[in-house]
Design a protein around this motif. Structure first.
Motif, PDB file in Angstrom:
ATOM      1  N   TYR A  51     -11.004  -9.992  -8.684  1.00 54.73           N
ATOM      2  CA  TYR A  51     -10.978  -9.300  -7.396  1.00 54.73           C
ATOM      3  C   TYR A  51     -11.396  -7.856  -7.652  1.00 54.73           C
ATOM      4  O   TYR A  51     -10.663  -7.095  -8.296  1.00 54.73           O
ATOM      5  CB  TYR A  51      -9.576  -9.354  -6.790  1.00 54.73           C
ATOM      6  N   LYS A  71     -11.631   2.840  -9.138  1.00 54.80           N
ATOM      7  CA  LYS A  71     -11.620   1.560  -8.426  1.00 54.80           C
ATOM      8  C   LYS A  71     -11.050   0.475  -9.338  1.00 54.80           C
ATOM      9  O   LYS A  71     -11.397   0.390 -10.514  1.00 54.80           O
ATOM     10  CB  LYS A  71     -13.026   1.164  -7.978  1.00 54.80           C
ATOM     11  N   GLN A  88     -12.297  -4.155  -6.276  1.00 52.51           N
ATOM     12  CA  GLN A  88     -12.042  -3.282  -5.135  1.00 52.51           C
ATOM     13  C   GLN A  88     -13.338  -2.784  -4.505  1.00 52.51           C
ATOM     14  O   GLN A  88     -13.465  -2.749  -3.283  1.00 52.51           O
ATOM     15  CB  GLN A  88     -11.171  -2.096  -5.569  1.00 52.51           C
ATOM     16  N   LYS A 117     -10.134  -3.363 -10.722  1.00 51.99           N
ATOM     17  CA  LYS A 117     -10.580  -4.750 -10.837  1.00 51.99           C
ATOM     18  C   LYS A 117      -9.391  -5.556 -11.353  1.00 51.99           C
ATOM     19  O   LYS A 117      -8.791  -5.210 -12.360  1.00 51.99           O
ATOM     20  CB  LYS A 117     -11.762  -4.881 -11.790  1.00 51.99           C
ATOM     21  N   ASN A 130       0.841  -1.200   0.000  1.00 50.77           N
ATOM     22  CA  ASN A 130       0.000   0.000   0.000  1.00 50.77           C
ATOM     23  C   ASN A 130       0.878   1.254   0.000  1.00 50.77           C
ATOM     24  O   ASN A 130       0.389   2.365   0.158  1.00 50.77           O
ATOM     25  CB  ASN A 130      -0.932   0.008   1.216  1.00 50.77           C
ATOM     26  N   GLU A 162     -14.355  -3.570  -0.622  1.00 56.65           N
ATOM     27  CA  GLU A 162     -14.537  -2.502   0.364  1.00 56.65           C
ATOM     28  C   GLU A 162     -15.895  -2.611   1.054  1.00 56.65           C
ATOM     29  O   GLU A 162     -16.010  -2.423   2.265  1.00 56.65           O
ATOM     30  CB  GLU A 162     -14.379  -1.140  -0.311  1.00 56.65           C
TER      31      GLU A 162
END
Length: 301
Positions: free
Chosen positions: A234, A115, A236, A117, A75, A240
């Motif tokens: 996956y 966002k 995001q 993916k 991150n 979330e």
């Protein structure tokens, strides 16, 4: 009459993988990484720092090593880049920056409204399999190969496969059955939970496969050819939302009852989702004979 002392590990020696992993781990530990107790090939570094705005922030870097292929997740990208540069002082490293392929897996990122993916698939690996087993030129019936194996309620695999054609017999003579199943397992464990039951069924005939086992393996390979684009996603946004709910790990189990005609054992399976994405799955013959459907479900759980 001389005894040679090895000064440097070589490829192929039994102790070489262990020696290499210890060398890599030692250098990563010097950079502040620690080993996960359950997985020595996974290392993590967590630090806190104050940014230029005076806010306290967490910096997390994950390192996943498979021999000399290393996957980084973070991150805090500047901190990860700095760690890689420090590691370059010790090892000769090729940095691909954004991950695209890893051990036959293809990673594709798309960003919508800020966002991400992430899709992980084995399209290239499956296409290689199809060519290796000489199925790339087979004409496929558009009405077939939409499921890993033909659908049939209560039928054995032999009954499902039906009559073996001359073409299928000729194909079977040229193939190595354990090699086919091993290749299918590699696809199943990484990105294809949809073929777990079919692979489990085929794996039971490794020592003495019949012609109908070859036909079933051929059917499954052609199904993969039709669906080679499928993989894990996956998202995001989804992660979330689910993570905020506090229930981010969900598991499901299921079982048949005495579906193996020779041993009367049941087939059990499970799947675990993390924030809506499949994380772990398995399907296999249960190790004992159960006396009811309830008991078979209990063993699966």
């Amino acid at each position: 009459g001389y005894c040679m002392r090895l000064l440097k590990m070589l490829y192929g020696l039994r102790a070489s993988p262990k020696c290499w992993m210890e060398t890599l781990t030692t250098e990563l530990q010097k950079l502040g990484f620690s080993i996960f107790p359950d997985d020595p090939s996974l290392l993590i570094r967590v630090r806190q720092y104050i940014d230029k705005h005076g806010k306290k922030r967490d910096s997390t870097i994950l390192v996943c090593a498979y021999v000399d292929d290393i996957k980084w997740g973070t991150n805090d990208e500047p901190a990860a880049v700095e760690a890689i540069e420090q590691l370059k002082e010790v090892f000769d490293i090729t940095d691909e920056e954004c991950l695209s392929t890893y051990l036959g897996l293809r990673y594709t990122r798309t960003i919508t409204d800020g966002k991400m993916k992430l899709k992980v698939d084995q399209t290239a690996y499956i296409q290689t399999l199809i060519k290796r087993f000489h199925l790339d030129t087979v004409t496929m019936d558009p009405r077939r190969y939409h499921t890993p194996l033909p659908q049939g309620n209560g039928k054995t695999l032999e009954q499902l496969m039906g009559k073996i054609t001359d073409e299928e017999q000729e194909w079977a003579k040229k193939q190595n059955y354990p090699c086919i199943v091993g290749s299918l397992i590699h696809a199943m464990v990484h990105t294809r939970p949809d073929i777990a039951f079919a692979v489990s069924l085929l794996s039971r005939a490794m020592s003495k496969p019949e012609l109908y086992h070859y036909k079933a393996a051929r059917y499954l390979l052609l199904y993969l050819r039709r669906t080679s684009h499928l993989g894990l996603e996956y998202r995001q946004v989804q992660m979330e939302i689910i993570f905020a709910s506090g229930i981010f790990i969900i598991a499901a189990v299921d079982s048949s009852f005495a579906d193996c005609p020779t041993t009367a054992r049941s087939t059990g399976g499970f799947i675990i989702w993390f924030c809506g994405a499949p994380l772990e799955w398995e399907c296999k013959l249960q190790p004992l004979v159960t006396m009811s459907t309830m008991e078979a479900e209990y063993v699966a759980a």
